[in-house]
Design a protein around this motif. Structure first.
Motif, mmCIF file in Angstrom:
data_model
loop_
_atom_site.group_PDB
_atom_site.id
_atom_site.type_symbol
_atom_site.label_atom_id
_atom_site.label_comp_id
_atom_site.label_asym_id
_atom_site.label_seq_id
_atom_site.Cartn_x
_atom_site.Cartn_y
_atom_site.Cartn_z
ATOM 1 N N ARG A 51 -9.339 5.485 -0.791
ATOM 2 C CA ARG A 51 -8.240 4.474 -0.286
ATOM 3 C C ARG A 51 -9.411 4.172 1.059
ATOM 4 N NH1 ARG A 51 -3.560 5.428 3.312
ATOM 5 N NH2 ARG A 51 -4.591 7.727 3.010
ATOM 6 N N ARG B 249 -7.348 -2.447 -5.042
ATOM 7 C CA ARG B 249 -7.327 -4.056 -4.149
ATOM 8 C C ARG B 249 -7.411 -5.058 -2.918
ATOM 9 N NH1 ARG B 249 -5.198 -6.207 -0.520
ATOM 10 N NH2 ARG B 249 -4.319 -3.959 0.617
ATOM 11 N N GLY C 286 -5.661 -0.021 2.032
ATOM 12 C CA GLY C 286 -5.425 -0.187 0.477
ATOM 13 C C GLY C 286 -5.790 0.360 -0.086
ATOM 14 N N VAL D 229 0.746 -1.336 -0.227
ATOM 15 C CA VAL D 229 -0.138 0.154 0.090
ATOM 16 C C VAL D 229 0.979 1.305 -0.341
ATOM 17 C CG1 VAL D 229 -1.973 1.012 0.868
ATOM 18 C CG2 VAL D 229 -1.743 -0.830 1.061
ATOM 19 N N GLU E 117 -6.204 -4.079 8.360
ATOM 20 C CA GLU E 117 -6.234 -4.297 6.171
ATOM 21 C C GLU E 117 -6.238 -2.662 5.706
ATOM 22 O OE1 GLU E 117 -5.883 -6.304 2.200
ATOM 23 O OE2 GLU E 117 -6.939 -7.389 4.131
#
Length: 545
Positions: free
Chosen positions: A236, A253, A249, A10, A247
């Motif tokens: 994002r 994704r 990113g 990321v 998590e």
């Protein structure tokens, strides 16, 4: 404290970060709400913070604004390079609303009911920019117009209760944008809104953010559990579970290749269709022909209120539900869904038309037969917290219907039936002596379902039973309802404005607009080939939102 888990690969925030949180910890007594959160937001960036209720999303936003009262906050929160946790309260008052603004989840509770919308918007402008009250009011009208409120010159004089849910949310956005903040915190800004209004609010936020970002670099932190909203709005995404960042990113994704099991579970929690075909010989449980419901309207006169006319809440609605079948009723707020449901249950005094249950008119049930009728037609409401008495134990709540409808049962037999009903919905007997506030939203909804099932009804009316639940909890409740329907061959009337839920649960669907059923048919046919313009609009908005 555990170290935050950041997804590999990321990229860091491009350029200078606007907001930085380093090793942020939030605790209420011995309860840790946020644990070692390290995260940053760049100028002009749109970031989504997602997770289920209790994951720490909202308290993180409130910590940024220093609105957590007696909570113990550790670590660092830097805005434009300055540590907010070290600032005085006076300095924070200067930042709140001017440089950092917040849109709260429920505008009806966030707006002051004693002041007009215009007064509340102008108050922020006057406090931070030192303009006159008249100048503030002019700006308030401009802001309401910018957020798409119709007739802003009139609405600026309205009180919160005089506006629709969508209008109140737009007013909250106008208030948040009043001083052109650098950072906008949006806490579940579309959760309580209809699908079409939700799409409008998302478009509005995107338009405003892009406009402001070009001029001032305004960033948005979106707090939500609505994954469709995240996919459409954010650049994002950061995922929180039980106070820990698991998590983060780019949106593409995270959605296409989530790494953490919790993220994978969230993304996989979209409603799944598991509908068993209804047997051709299944009898009709409920039949309604030309049902209408109207209410008298009032207007103010010199000598008080007087009757000014009638409002048609439901007009000429015709439908039926067979044993083992789910009929979905969809439409926006105010379309008449809940009013029709109450009429089907025989709870609307002003209802006209013919309603039959198991082949008999509702009006023909008298005395003990009417009591039996009530036990065979049960309802589960939208908000289990308000529909469950906070002063009664779970045993009394679930067993209340038995005491009324099964007086022949002694206390021991009632308790066994209550325990069995709770077991059916995944709640064990240790819940008997506890109270509703001791349970999560999903558990409370299971208890509400147990209360309805304990009487062994034939028909269950479900009024927005999952709208207030997180996506994974929503899927659990839908799976539970499907299992119970198959086991007991129940008929469901399922009311919702969430078309994904209706698509997962219903055999047939009736679409309501302004009190009338404008289209009805099998779910697959309606969803794939709608014929009415309003149905097409609902489906288009659902795909967008």
């Amino acid at each position: 404290m555990s170290a935050p888990v950041i997804a590999p690969g990321v990229p860091d925030v491009a350029g200078e970060p606007l907001l930085e949180m380093e090793h942020l910890g939030i605790a209420f007594g011995d309860t840790v709400a946020v644990d070692d959160l390290t995260f940053a937001i760049g100028q002009g960036e749109r970031v989504a913070l997602v997770g289920e209720s209790g994951s720490g999303k909202t308290v993180t936003a409130l910590a940024i604004l220093r609105l957590l009262g007696d909570a113990r906050v550790t670590g660092a929160v830097r805005f434009e390079g300055d540590d907010l946790l070290g600032k005085s309260e006076r300095a924070m008052q200067g930042l709140r609303g001017s440089k950092i603004a917040m849109i709260f989840q429920e505008p009806m509770t966030a707006l002051n009911p004693l002041f007009t919308i215009g007064e509340q918007i102008a108050e922020t402008i006057v406090a931070h920019e030192g303009v006159s009250a008249q100048q503030g009011r002019v700006r308030a009208v401009e802001l309401l117009a910018r957020t798409g409120v119709t007739d802003p010159g009139k609405r600026v004089l309205s009180y919160p209760h005089q506006l629709s849910g969508g209008q109140r949310q737009r007013a909250m956005i106008a208030m948040a944008l009043a001083c052109r903040p650098r950072l906008l915190l949006a806490d579940e800004p579309t959760t309580a809104l209809d699908v079409t209004i939700r799409a409008q609010i998302v478009d509005l936020l995107l338009e405003i953010q892009r406009d402001e970002a070009q001029r001032r670099g305004m960033a948005v932190l979106l707090i939500t559990h609505d994954l469709n909203l995240v996919r459409r709005f954010a650049q994002r995404v950061a995922v929180m579970e039980k106070g820990v960042l698991v998590e983060s990113g780019p949106v593409e994704r995270i959605f296409e290749a989530p790494q953490h099991p919790y993220t994978q579970r969230l993304i996989a929690s979209r409603p799944q269709r598991h509908v068993t075909p209804v047997l051709p010989i299944a009898p009709v449980l409920l039949d309604a022909q030309a049902v209408s419901v109207s209410f008298a309207t009032k207007a103010a006169g010199l000598r008080g209120w007087f009757r000014a006319g009638r409002f048609d809440a439901v007009s000429d609605a015709t439908l039926n539900v067979r044993q083992g079948e789910t009929l979905g009723i969809v439409g926006e707020s105010g379309s008449g869904k809940s009013t029709l449901a109450m009429a089907l249950l025989g709870l609307q005094r002003t209802a006209a038309g013919a309603i039959e249950f198991q082949g008999r008119p509702l009006s023909s049930y008298r005395g003990r037969e009417q009591t039996d009728l009530r036990s065979n037609m049960q309802v589960v409401f939208q908000d289990p917290f308000s529909s469950l008495s906070p002063r009664q134990t779970i045993e009394r709540i679930v067993g209340e219907g038995l005491a009324l409808h099964r007086p022949q049962l002694d206390a021991g037999a009632r308790r066994e039936k209550v325990i069995a009903a709770l077991r059916e919905v995944g709640i064990d007997r240790t819940a008997l002596a506890r109270y509703p506030h001791e349970f999560s939203g999903g558990q409370r909804q299971r208890i509400a379902i147990a209360r309805a099932l304990v009487l062994e009804p034939r028909l269950l009316v479900l009024d927005e039973p999952t709208s207030a639940l997180d996506v994974s909890i929503q899927q659990q409740v839908l799976t539970l309802l499907t299992t119970l329907q198959h086991k007991y061959n129940l008929g469901f009337v399922f009311i919702s404005h969430d078309l994904a839920v209706i698509g997962a649960m219903a055999h047939r669907v009736a679409v309501m607009q302004n009190g009338a059923i404008v289209e009805t048919g099998d779910v697959e046919r309606i969803f794939s080939n709608p014929t009415h313009p309003y149905t097409r609009k609902l489906l288009d908005a659902s795909l967008q939102g």
